[in-house]
Write an enzyme that holds these catalytic residues in place. Structure first.
Site, PDB file in Angstrom:
ATOM      1  N   GLN A  34       0.829  -1.203   0.000  1.00  0.00           N
ATOM      2  CA  GLN A  34       0.000   0.000   0.000  1.00  0.00           C
ATOM      3  C   GLN A  34       0.866   1.256   0.000  1.00  0.00           C
ATOM      4  OE1 GLN A  34      -2.453   0.021   3.566  1.00  0.00           O
ATOM      5  NE2 GLN A  34      -0.716   0.131   4.956  1.00  0.00           N
ATOM      6  N   HIS A  62       0.724  -4.689   2.908  1.00  0.00           N
ATOM      7  CA  HIS A  62      -0.632  -4.873   3.433  1.00  0.00           C
ATOM      8  C   HIS A  62      -0.813  -6.350   3.779  1.00  0.00           C
ATOM      9  CE1 HIS A  62      -5.305  -4.334   2.985  1.00  0.00           C
ATOM     10  NE2 HIS A  62      -4.992  -5.221   3.881  1.00  0.00           N
ATOM     11  N   HIS A 115      -4.629  -9.610  12.460  1.00  0.00           N
ATOM     12  CA  HIS A 115      -5.733  -9.745  11.504  1.00  0.00           C
ATOM     13  C   HIS A 115      -5.245 -10.453  10.235  1.00  0.00           C
ATOM     14  CE1 HIS A 115      -9.117  -8.545   8.890  1.00  0.00           C
ATOM     15  NE2 HIS A 115      -8.173  -8.292   8.000  1.00  0.00           N
ATOM     16  N   GLU A 116      -4.092 -10.022   9.727  1.00  0.00           N
ATOM     17  CA  GLU A 116      -3.577 -10.608   8.477  1.00  0.00           C
ATOM     18  C   GLU A 116      -3.251 -12.087   8.672  1.00  0.00           C
ATOM     19  OE1 GLU A 116      -3.378  -9.087   5.332  1.00  0.00           O
ATOM     20  OE2 GLU A 116      -4.686  -7.723   6.410  1.00  0.00           O
ATOM     21  N   HIS A 120      -5.721 -14.447   6.643  1.00  0.00           N
ATOM     22  CA  HIS A 120      -5.056 -14.958   5.431  1.00  0.00           C
ATOM     23  C   HIS A 120      -3.974 -16.009   5.740  1.00  0.00           C
ATOM     24  CE1 HIS A 120      -7.037 -11.815   3.056  1.00  0.00           C
ATOM     25  NE2 HIS A 120      -6.691 -10.951   3.982  1.00  0.00           N
TER      26      HIS A 120
HETATM   27  P1  5GP Z   1      -7.935  -7.167   4.680  1.00  0.00           P
HETATM   28  O1  5GP Z   1      -8.130  -6.281   3.501  1.00  0.00           O
HETATM   29  O2  5GP Z   1      -6.529  -7.654   4.827  1.00  0.00           O
HETATM   30  O3  5GP Z   1      -8.927  -8.233   4.843  1.00  0.00           O
HETATM   31  O4  5GP Z   1      -8.260  -6.214   5.939  1.00  0.00           O
HETATM   32  C1  5GP Z   1      -7.547  -5.109   6.307  1.00  0.00           C
HETATM   33  C2  5GP Z   1      -7.932  -4.807   7.762  1.00  0.00           C
HETATM   34  O5  5GP Z   1      -6.782  -4.352   8.457  1.00  0.00           O
HETATM   35  C3  5GP Z   1      -8.991  -3.742   7.881  1.00  0.00           C
HETATM   36  O6  5GP Z   1      -9.883  -4.124   8.899  1.00  0.00           O
HETATM   37  C4  5GP Z   1      -8.214  -2.525   8.330  1.00  0.00           C
HETATM   38  O7  5GP Z   1      -8.943  -1.695   9.191  1.00  0.00           O
HETATM   39  C5  5GP Z   1      -7.040  -3.123   9.069  1.00  0.00           C
HETATM   40  N1  5GP Z   1      -5.836  -2.301   8.946  1.00  0.00           N
HETATM   41  C6  5GP Z   1      -5.068  -1.916   9.979  1.00  0.00           C
HETATM   42  N2  5GP Z   1      -4.049  -1.163   9.545  1.00  0.00           N
HETATM   43  C7  5GP Z   1      -4.170  -1.068   8.191  1.00  0.00           C
HETATM   44  C8  5GP Z   1      -3.406  -0.429   7.176  1.00  0.00           C
HETATM   45  O8  5GP Z   1      -2.387   0.247   7.408  1.00  0.00           O
HETATM   46  N3  5GP Z   1      -3.835  -0.576   5.894  1.00  0.00           N
HETATM   47  C9  5GP Z   1      -4.942  -1.310   5.590  1.00  0.00           C
HETATM   48  N4  5GP Z   1      -5.280  -1.399   4.297  1.00  0.00           N
HETATM   49  N5  5GP Z   1      -5.683  -1.922   6.519  1.00  0.00           N
HETATM   50  C10 5GP Z   1      -5.300  -1.813   7.814  1.00  0.00           C
END
Ligand code: 5GP
Ligand code: 5GP
Length: 227
Positions: A34, A62, A115-116, A120
Site C-alpha cells: 500500500q 498490506h 488480523h492478516e 489470510h
Molecule cells: P484485509 O483487507 O486484509 O482483509 O483487511 C484489512 C484490515 O486491516 C482492515 O480491517 C483494516 O482496518 C485493518 N488495517 C489496519 N491497519 C491497516 C493499514 O495500514 N492498511 C490497511 N489497508 N488496513 C489496515
C-alpha cells in the site's frame, strides 16, 4: 517393515496431492503493498500514524493472501492458530518499518499483523508457519522496490497525475511482472494509486504472472499523492 511401508504410502499420497496441486488448499498468493499517502488521503479511512512514529514515505506491506485461480480465496482457516507475537520477536523491528498499520487508533502494528495472520496466513499454514509467513512477506518486500521502479520512470509521489499504463509498465520493468493496481479516491473524489498487487507461486518463493486479477477500476490517469 510394516511401519516403513505405511510411511512410504503416506509419502507417495502427499507427493500425488502436491502434483495435483490440492494439498496446500490454495493456488497462489497475492502480495499486496500500500501507498501510505493514499491510505491517509482518502475519503474512506481516517489514518493515524503508528505509536512508533510516522512511517517512511515508501510502499509498505498490506498482506500476503492465499488465493484460488478462480479469483476466490479462503479465509480464517484455523481459529486454533492465533497470532503469537513471541514467535516473530526477531522480526518485529523489520515489521515496524515494512508493515506499519495506519488505521486508527494508533498502534504499533500488532492488531493489523494479527488480523492478516488469522484471516489470510492461517490459509497457508500447511506451507508457512507464523515465522515463515511474516519472513516471506518481508523478503518479498525487499525483492520488490516499487517506489524505486516508479522513480526510475519519473513517476514520483508529488501529488501529480500519472497514467495507469505508465505506472504498470514501470513496475513491470522493475520487477519483471505485470502488477494489478488498486485505486481509491482522495477527499475530493480523484482516483489515486492505493495498492499494488503482485503474484507469488504457491511455494511463496517466486514472483509469477498473476493467474487472475482482482476486480475494480482505476481511471486511465491517477494521482500519486505525497506522504
Ligand atoms: P484485509 O483487507 O486484509 O482483509 O483487511 C484489512 C484490515 O486491516 C482492515 O480491517 C483494516 O482496518 C485493518 N488495517 C489496519 N491497519 C491497516 C493499514 O495500514 N492498511 C490497511 N489497508 N488496513 C489496515
Ligand atoms: P485491459 O484489458 O485493457 O488491460 O484493461 C481493461 C480494463 O481494466 C480497463 O478499463 C483498464 O483501465 C482496467 N485496468 C487495466 N489494468 C488495470 C489495473 O492494474 N488496475 C485496475 N484497477 N484496472 C485496470
Amino acid at each position: 517393515m510394516k511401519f516403513k511401508c505405511i510411511a512410504l504410502i503416506n509419502f507417495l499420497v502427499l507427493q500425488c496431492l502436491a502434483i495435483l496441486g490440492v494439498s496446500k488448499g490454495f493456488d497462489f498468493f497475492y502480495f499486496v503493498q500500500q501507498w501510505p499517502g493514499s491510505y491517509c488521503d482518502s475519503d474512506k479511512f481516517s489514518c493515524c500514524y503508528p505509536t512508533t512514529g510516522k512511517p517512511a514515505a515508501d510502499f509498505s506491506i498490506h498482506g500476503l493472501w492465499p488465493n484460488y485461480r478462480n479469483g476466490s480465496y479462503p479465509q480464517n482457516c484455523d481459529p486454533n492458530n492465533t497470532f503469537n507475537e513471541s514467535e516473530i520477536s526477531d522480526l518485529i523491528s523489520s515489521m515496524r518499518r515494512n508493515w506499519p498499520s495506519l488505521a486508527c487508533p494508533s498502534s504499533s502494528g500488532e492488531s493489523f499483523w494479527s488480523h492478516e495472520w488469522e484471516k489470510h496466513g492461517t490459509c497457508s499454514e500447511s506451507l508457512l508457519d507464523q515465522h515463515s509467513y511474516f519472513q516471506t512477506a518481508l523478503t518479498l518486500r525487499q525483492q520488490t522496490n516499487i517506489l524505486q521502479s516508479l522513480k526510475s520512470a519519473g513517476i514520483i509521489p508529488d501529488g501529480g497525475s500519472y497514467s495507469l499504463a505508465n505506472i504498470k509498465n514501470a513496475i513491470k520493468n522493475g520487477t519483471g511482472y505485470t502488477p494489478w493496481i488498486e485505486c481509491n479516491e482522495d477527499s475530493s473524489g480523484n482516483s489515486q494509486l492505493y495498492q499494488v498487487y503482485l503474484c507469488v507461486d504457491s511455494s511463496g518463493s517466486n514472483l509469477i504472472e498473476c493467474p487472475v486479477f482482482p476486480e475494480g477500476k482505476c481511471g486511465s490517469e491517477m494521482e500519486f499523492p505525497t506522504f
